[in-house]
Design a protein around this motif. Structure first.
Motif, PDB file in Angstrom:
ATOM      1  N   GLN A 145       0.840  -1.137   0.179  1.00 14.05           N
ATOM      2  CA  GLN A 145      -0.026   0.156   0.208  1.00 14.05           C
ATOM      3  C   GLN A 145       1.072   1.327   0.169  1.00 14.05           C
ATOM      4  O   GLN A 145       0.487   2.517  -0.946  1.00 14.05           O
ATOM      5  CB  GLN A 145      -1.324   0.076   1.072  1.00 14.05           C
ATOM      6  CG  GLN A 145      -2.140  -0.552   1.086  1.00 14.05           C
ATOM      7  CD  GLN A 145      -3.485  -1.557   2.003  1.00 14.05           C
ATOM      8  OE1 GLN A 145      -2.985  -0.599   3.072  1.00 14.05           O
ATOM      9  NE2 GLN A 145      -4.124  -1.877   1.874  1.00 14.05           N
ATOM     10  N   GLU A 249      -7.299   0.034   4.709  1.00  8.64           N
ATOM     11  CA  GLU A 249      -7.101  -0.871   3.691  1.00  8.64           C
ATOM     12  C   GLU A 249      -7.888   0.734   2.524  1.00  8.64           C
ATOM     13  O   GLU A 249      -9.182   1.552   3.248  1.00  8.64           O
ATOM     14  CB  GLU A 249      -8.576  -1.840   3.451  1.00  8.64           C
ATOM     15  CG  GLU A 249      -7.751  -2.807   4.425  1.00  8.64           C
ATOM     16  CD  GLU A 249      -8.515  -4.183   4.208  1.00  8.64           C
ATOM     17  OE1 GLU A 249      -8.577  -4.684   3.890  1.00  8.64           O
ATOM     18  OE2 GLU A 249      -8.279  -4.722   5.627  1.00  8.64           O
ATOM     19  N   TYR A 250      -8.001   0.321   1.684  1.00  2.00           N
ATOM     20  CA  TYR A 250      -8.658   1.103   0.538  1.00  2.00           C
ATOM     21  C   TYR A 250      -9.747   0.727  -0.459  1.00  2.00           C
ATOM     22  O   TYR A 250      -9.810  -0.363  -1.158  1.00  2.00           O
ATOM     23  CB  TYR A 250      -6.938   2.026  -0.079  1.00  2.00           C
ATOM     24  CG  TYR A 250      -6.702   2.588   1.058  1.00  2.00           C
ATOM     25  CD1 TYR A 250      -6.736   3.980   1.803  1.00  2.00           C
ATOM     26  CD2 TYR A 250      -5.599   1.983   1.791  1.00  2.00           C
ATOM     27  CE1 TYR A 250      -5.447   4.098   2.878  1.00  2.00           C
ATOM     28  CE2 TYR A 250      -5.067   2.152   2.450  1.00  2.00           C
ATOM     29  CZ  TYR A 250      -4.496   3.619   3.163  1.00  2.00           C
ATOM     30  OH  TYR A 250      -3.749   4.158   4.272  1.00  2.00           O
ATOM     31  N   ASN A 251      -9.968   1.358  -1.430  1.00  3.04           N
ATOM     32  CA  ASN A 251     -11.047   1.024  -2.265  1.00  3.04           C
ATOM     33  C   ASN A 251     -10.313   2.034  -3.424  1.00  3.04           C
ATOM     34  O   ASN A 251      -9.836   3.614  -3.327  1.00  3.04           O
ATOM     35  CB  ASN A 251     -12.553   1.430  -2.728  1.00  3.04           C
ATOM     36  CG  ASN A 251     -13.205   0.403  -1.765  1.00  3.04           C
ATOM     37  OD1 ASN A 251     -13.132  -0.490  -1.979  1.00  3.04           O
ATOM     38  ND2 ASN A 251     -13.882   1.572  -0.863  1.00  3.04           N
ATOM     39  N   ILE A 252     -10.014   1.380  -4.963  1.00  4.48           N
ATOM     40  CA  ILE A 252      -8.975   2.172  -5.884  1.00  4.48           C
ATOM     41  C   ILE A 252      -9.895   2.791  -6.354  1.00  4.48           C
ATOM     42  O   ILE A 252     -10.302   1.370  -7.137  1.00  4.48           O
ATOM     43  CB  ILE A 252      -7.805   1.268  -6.694  1.00  4.48           C
ATOM     44  CG1 ILE A 252      -6.404   0.623  -5.239  1.00  4.48           C
ATOM     45  CG2 ILE A 252      -7.384   1.719  -7.414  1.00  4.48           C
ATOM     46  CD1 ILE A 252      -5.926  -0.455  -5.121  1.00  4.48           C
ATOM     47  N   LEU A 253     -10.312   3.372  -7.322  1.00  2.08           N
ATOM     48  CA  LEU A 253     -11.214   3.731  -8.017  1.00  2.08           C
ATOM     49  C   LEU A 253     -10.715   4.819  -9.450  1.00  2.08           C
ATOM     50  O   LEU A 253     -10.657   5.668  -9.391  1.00  2.08           O
ATOM     51  CB  LEU A 253     -12.598   4.387  -8.124  1.00  2.08           C
ATOM     52  CG  LEU A 253     -12.820   4.136  -6.157  1.00  2.08           C
ATOM     53  CD1 LEU A 253     -13.534   5.179  -5.700  1.00  2.08           C
ATOM     54  CD2 LEU A 253     -13.890   2.735  -6.620  1.00  2.08           C
ATOM     55  N   ILE A 261      -7.933   7.316  -4.864  1.00  3.48           N
ATOM     56  CA  ILE A 261      -7.888   5.923  -4.071  1.00  3.48           C
ATOM     57  C   ILE A 261      -8.761   6.929  -2.869  1.00  3.48           C
ATOM     58  O   ILE A 261      -8.396   7.795  -1.715  1.00  3.48           O
ATOM     59  CB  ILE A 261      -6.974   6.214  -3.053  1.00  3.48           C
ATOM     60  CG1 ILE A 261      -5.679   5.427  -4.384  1.00  3.48           C
ATOM     61  CG2 ILE A 261      -6.775   5.083  -2.248  1.00  3.48           C
ATOM     62  CD1 ILE A 261      -4.258   5.532  -4.071  1.00  3.48           C
ATOM     63  N   GLU A 262      -9.979   5.889  -2.012  1.00  3.17           N
ATOM     64  CA  GLU A 262     -10.796   5.687  -0.790  1.00  3.17           C
ATOM     65  C   GLU A 262     -10.773   5.113   0.028  1.00  3.17           C
ATOM     66  O   GLU A 262     -10.237   4.019   0.133  1.00  3.17           O
ATOM     67  CB  GLU A 262     -12.835   5.627  -1.495  1.00  3.17           C
ATOM     68  CG  GLU A 262     -12.801   6.008  -0.561  1.00  3.17           C
ATOM     69  CD  GLU A 262     -14.406   5.350  -1.467  1.00  3.17           C
ATOM     70  OE1 GLU A 262     -15.385   6.236  -1.657  1.00  3.17           O
ATOM     71  OE2 GLU A 262     -15.003   3.994  -1.474  1.00  3.17           O
ATOM     72  N   GLU A 263     -10.296   5.462   1.307  1.00  2.00           N
ATOM     73  CA  GLU A 263     -10.549   5.522   2.271  1.00  2.00           C
ATOM     74  C   GLU A 263     -11.562   4.450   2.788  1.00  2.00           C
ATOM     75  O   GLU A 263     -13.012   4.790   2.709  1.00  2.00           O
ATOM     76  CB  GLU A 263      -9.431   5.539   3.832  1.00  2.00           C
ATOM     77  CG  GLU A 263     -10.585   6.981   3.841  1.00  2.00           C
ATOM     78  CD  GLU A 263      -9.906   8.151   5.332  1.00  2.00           C
ATOM     79  OE1 GLU A 263      -9.511   7.193   5.906  1.00  2.00           O
ATOM     80  OE2 GLU A 263     -10.945   9.302   5.483  1.00  2.00           O
ATOM     81  N   MET A 264     -10.918   3.051   3.334  1.00  2.00           N
ATOM     82  CA  MET A 264     -12.118   2.221   4.355  1.00  2.00           C
ATOM     83  C   MET A 264     -12.570   2.280   5.217  1.00  2.00           C
ATOM     84  O   MET A 264     -11.340   3.155   6.079  1.00  2.00           O
ATOM     85  CB  MET A 264     -12.150   0.637   3.471  1.00  2.00           C
ATOM     86  CG  MET A 264     -12.807   0.411   2.570  1.00  2.00           C
ATOM     87  SD  MET A 264     -12.290  -1.056   2.069  1.00  2.00           S
ATOM     88  CE  MET A 264     -13.350  -2.092   2.470  1.00  2.00           C
TER      89      MET A 264
END
Length: 329
Positions: A145, A249-253, A261-264
């Motif tokens: 990451q 953890e992250y979402n990759i869009l 990159i969005e944080e969870m």
């Protein structure tokens, strides 16, 4: 079409034949950059000083290198180094004027460079013993990451309404000859104390340590600190990041050409606090290490186990002025 992200930890590619940042094949294995930039090594004569790796082998600062394609270095890394070097030259005032993301990228590249060299050293050692190199899944995820976020240097990566790091900056009354550096690669924490400033950064905590220490930081961030005060605050941050018990953890869009990159949510399904319980004895051991320059022993630091020795605040919680501290710099 969105930019392509490079993921070296998927195939565990840490050879000198591929660029560390993009994975592209290099023309020669001599295509490398310094982990510690030349301008910094020159200022503090670091080139031939020993640098101890985790497997106890001794390298030197100048021997720590990263395989890097010439165009990535010319187009992205050199401009970043030049901007950081110019800011550092101005000292604290130059530092606070910098975009925080640039400091994150610079510190991240430095720490990742050390991680890369540690992994290469570990691979060589295990192969010499006829064994495969491995690491825990949690450490693997942390490192991968960090590498993903480092690609914000060369790719259109956007952090969606969050900061992946905690950053603390101070003005410090340093000895101008001193190069004060330490890191902890497992927690991805780095501290640098040079010129008239000190900085501490947690590279992948989504600003959790910033909020953990915010009350104290707000009280002292505009003061000029004695070096022992900066080291005390650094010790607090290094210890709290050790207590930080979440793995972000992250979402990759991908959106058009950009990568968001969005944080969870850090809390996830767990009801336990983000940080484990603070233990003064363990903190005292951390502080003993950070205060080595002044010769403090653990028993002195935790003489009162409820209130470890502090040079930031007196027993009544009042700030201690740096000029009232008689310890040598």
């Amino acid at each position: 079409m969105p930019a392509k992200i490079y993921a070296p930890f998927e195939r565990f590619n840490f050879s000198n034949k591929n660029c560390f940042l993009t994975g592209e094949a290099l023309k020669t294995e001599e295509e490398k950059i310094q982990v510690f930039p030349q301008w910094l090594m020159s200022q503090y004569a670091l080139e031939d000083k020993p640098f101890k790796l985790l497997d106890e082998t001794i390298s030197t600062y100048k021997d720590l290198k990263l395989p890097c394609s010439a165009h990535i270095n010319d187009d992205f890394l050199e401009p970043l180094e030049e901007e950081i070097a110019a800011a550092f030259e101005k000292g604290y005032e130059g530092l606070i004027a910098l975009d925080e993301l640039k400091l994150f990228q610079w510190a991240g590249k430095l720490l990742y460079g050390i991680i890369f060299n540690e992994i290469q050293s570990g691979i060589r050692l295990m192969h010499s013993q006829g064994e495969e190199f491995s690491m825990s899944q949690s450490i693997l995820l942390k490192f991968s990451q960090l590498h993903l976020m480092l690609q914000s240097i060369n790719l259109p990566i956007i952090f969606e309404d969050f900061k992946p790091f905690s950053l603390f900056l101070f003005k410090v009354n340093n000895n101008p000859e001193e190069f004060g550096y330490r890191d902890e690669i497992n927690t991805q924490t780095l501290a640098l104390r040079i010129k008239d400033f000190g900085m501490v950064i947690c590279l992948q905590d989504n600003a959790s340590n910033y909020y953990y220490h915010k009350k104290v930081y707000e009280q002292i961030k505009d003061d000029t600190l004695h070096p022992i005060q900066f080291e005390e605050f650094s010790g607090r941050v290094f210890y709290s990041n050790y207590l930080f018990n979440r793995l972000p953890e992250y979402n990759i869009l991908p959106v058009n050409e950009d990568i968001y990159i969005e944080e969870m949510p850090l809390r996830g399904l767990s009801s336990k606090p983000l940080f484990d319980e603070w233990q003064n004895k363990t903190y005292g051991q951390v502080l003993e290490n950070f205060w080595k320059n002044w010769g403090f022993l653990l028993l002195e630091i935790i003489k009162n186990p409820e209130k470890p020795v502090s040079y930031l605040f007196d027993e009544d919680g009042n700030k201690i002025a740096a000029e009232s501290i008689s310890l040598s710099l």
